[in-house]
Design a protein around this motif. Sequence first.
Motif, PDB file in Angstrom:
ATOM      1  N   THR A  30       0.822  -1.207   0.000  1.00 50.77           N
ATOM      2  CA  THR A  30       0.000   0.000   0.000  1.00 50.77           C
ATOM      3  C   THR A  30       0.860   1.263   0.000  1.00 50.77           C
ATOM      4  N   ALA A  31       1.887   1.305   0.847  1.00 50.82           N
ATOM      5  CA  ALA A  31       2.745   2.500   0.921  1.00 50.82           C
ATOM      6  C   ALA A  31       3.453   2.746  -0.409  1.00 50.82           C
ATOM      7  N   VAL A  32       3.818   1.673  -1.095  1.00 51.76           N
ATOM      8  CA  VAL A  32       4.520   1.794  -2.374  1.00 51.76           C
ATOM      9  C   VAL A  32       3.621   2.436  -3.431  1.00 51.76           C
ATOM     10  N   ILE A  33       2.338   2.049  -3.451  1.00 49.51           N
ATOM     11  CA  ILE A  33       1.450   2.574  -4.483  1.00 49.51           C
ATOM     12  C   ILE A  33       0.904   3.963  -4.146  1.00 49.51           C
ATOM     13  N   LYS A  34       1.066   4.404  -2.892  1.00 51.78           N
ATOM     14  CA  LYS A  34       0.514   5.700  -2.494  1.00 51.78           C
ATOM     15  C   LYS A  34       1.025   6.821  -3.394  1.00 51.78           C
ATOM     16  N   ASN A  35       2.327   6.901  -3.619  1.00 46.81           N
ATOM     17  CA  ASN A  35       2.879   7.969  -4.459  1.00 46.81           C
ATOM     18  C   ASN A  35       2.419   7.838  -5.894  1.00 46.81           C
ATOM     19  N   HIS A  36       2.267   6.608  -6.354  1.00 48.13           N
ATOM     20  CA  HIS A  36       1.792   6.368  -7.717  1.00 48.13           C
ATOM     21  C   HIS A  36       0.353   6.888  -7.878  1.00 48.13           C
ATOM     22  N   ILE A  37      -0.493   6.604  -6.900  1.00 48.19           N
ATOM     23  CA  ILE A  37      -1.887   7.074  -6.940  1.00 48.19           C
ATOM     24  C   ILE A  37      -1.935   8.598  -6.833  1.00 48.19           C
ATOM     25  N   LYS A  38      -1.096   9.165  -5.959  1.00 52.15           N
ATOM     26  CA  LYS A  38      -1.070  10.631  -5.803  1.00 52.15           C
ATOM     27  C   LYS A  38      -0.655  11.304  -7.113  1.00 52.15           C
ATOM     28  N   SER A  39       0.380  10.787  -7.749  1.00 47.74           N
ATOM     29  CA  SER A  39       0.844  11.340  -9.014  1.00 47.74           C
ATOM     30  C   SER A  39      -0.238  11.220 -10.089  1.00 47.74           C
ATOM     31  N   GLY A  40      -0.888  10.065 -10.161  1.00 50.30           N
ATOM     32  CA  GLY A  40      -1.966   9.860 -11.125  1.00 50.30           C
ATOM     33  C   GLY A  40      -3.144  10.784 -10.873  1.00 50.30           C
ATOM     34  N   THR A  41      -3.430  11.035  -9.599  1.00 49.79           N
ATOM     35  CA  THR A  41      -4.527  11.933  -9.230  1.00 49.79           C
ATOM     36  C   THR A  41      -4.197  13.368  -9.640  1.00 49.79           C
ATOM     37  N   GLU A  42      -2.962  13.800  -9.388  1.00 50.03           N
ATOM     38  CA  GLU A  42      -2.554  15.156  -9.794  1.00 50.03           C
ATOM     39  C   GLU A  42      -2.674  15.313 -11.312  1.00 50.03           C
ATOM     40  N   GLN A  43      -2.235  14.319 -12.054  1.00 45.68           N
ATOM     41  CA  GLN A  43      -2.309  14.361 -13.513  1.00 45.68           C
ATOM     42  C   GLN A  43      -3.771  14.394 -13.971  1.00 45.68           C
ATOM     43  N   ALA A  44      -4.603  13.552 -13.389  1.00 50.45           N
ATOM     44  CA  ALA A  44      -6.025  13.499 -13.757  1.00 50.45           C
ATOM     45  C   ALA A  44      -6.713  14.826 -13.485  1.00 50.45           C
ATOM     46  N   MET A  45      -6.440  15.414 -12.337  1.00 51.65           N
ATOM     47  CA  MET A  45      -7.111  16.660 -11.984  1.00 51.65           C
ATOM     48  C   MET A  45      -6.691  17.807 -12.899  1.00 51.65           C
ATOM     49  N   GLN A  46      -5.434  17.825 -13.330  1.00 53.67           N
ATOM     50  CA  GLN A  46      -4.999  18.853 -14.284  1.00 53.67           C
ATOM     51  C   GLN A  46      -5.672  18.647 -15.636  1.00 53.67           C
ATOM     52  N   SER A  47      -5.831  17.397 -16.018  1.00 60.88           N
ATOM     53  CA  SER A  47      -6.501  17.068 -17.283  1.00 60.88           C
ATOM     54  C   SER A  47      -7.988  17.469 -17.235  1.00 60.88           C
ATOM     55  N   ILE A  48      -8.632  17.187 -16.103  1.00 62.28           N
ATOM     56  CA  ILE A  48     -10.039  17.573 -15.912  1.00 62.28           C
ATOM     57  C   ILE A  48     -10.160  19.098 -15.914  1.00 62.28           C
ATOM     58  N   LYS A  49      -9.245  19.768 -15.235  1.00 65.74           N
ATOM     59  CA  LYS A  49      -9.243  21.241 -15.172  1.00 65.74           C
ATOM     60  C   LYS A  49      -9.151  21.821 -16.589  1.00 65.74           C
ATOM     61  N   ARG A  50      -8.230  21.294 -17.403  1.00 65.81           N
ATOM     62  CA  ARG A  50      -8.087  21.788 -18.785  1.00 65.81           C
ATOM     63  C   ARG A  50      -9.370  21.577 -19.573  1.00 65.81           C
ATOM     64  N   GLU A  51     -10.008  20.429 -19.390  1.00 64.73           N
ATOM     65  CA  GLU A  51     -11.265  20.133 -20.093  1.00 64.73           C
ATOM     66  C   GLU A  51     -12.367  21.112 -19.682  1.00 64.73           C
ATOM     67  N   ILE A  52     -12.470  21.367 -18.389  1.00 66.34           N
ATOM     68  CA  ILE A  52     -13.532  22.261 -17.893  1.00 66.34           C
ATOM     69  C   ILE A  52     -13.267  23.700 -18.332  1.00 66.34           C
ATOM     70  N   GLU A  53     -12.029  24.157 -18.208  1.00 67.82           N
ATOM     71  CA  GLU A  53     -11.714  25.549 -18.528  1.00 67.82           C
ATOM     72  C   GLU A  53     -11.613  25.782 -20.032  1.00 67.82           C
ATOM     73  N   GLY A  54     -11.378  24.681 -20.809  1.00 68.41           N
ATOM     74  CA  GLY A  54     -11.134  24.755 -22.246  1.00 68.41           C
ATOM     75  C   GLY A  54     -12.226  25.444 -22.980  1.00 68.41           C
TER      76      GLY A  54
END
Length: 138
Positions: free
Chosen positions: A114-138
């Motif tokens: 679980t601890a190993v994947i935490k950073n992977h999930i956090k990084s994926g979440t940051e990327q997803a939220m930026q992608s969603i933000k671009r879509e909404i603001e686009g």
Amino acid sequence: MATIVVQTEINSSLDKAWEIISDIDNEPKFWKGTKEVKTLSTEGDTIKREITIAFRDQKCLQEVQLNPKNEIKAKFTKGILNGTKIITLTPNNGKIIMKTSWEIKLSGMMNMFTAVIKNHIKSGTEQAMQSIKREIEG
């Protein structure tokens, strides 16, 4: 249990932000860790679905609760992931604060990773939220 919280500010109306994030069939477009989603049943604002995650193409079952214009709560009910992912929208001075909160762990023998994947999930979440933000603001 790993706790992950990521938030971003979006220049948008609440209606537009909700329109994009509540289209949960589009999740693989933004969330690279989600390869495929399949709705199994819908009752009111609760959707039961099967998702295929990128980690070894594992299938997980989720119950997703839509709370219109406020939050989406996805509870992992079966599979390699246990816990929740909650996306909230909060109006703030003409903008929207979008926050994703995870309370997650790997199930069974995989729990030790679980601890190993935490950073992977956090990084994926940051990327997803930026992608969603671009879509909404686009």
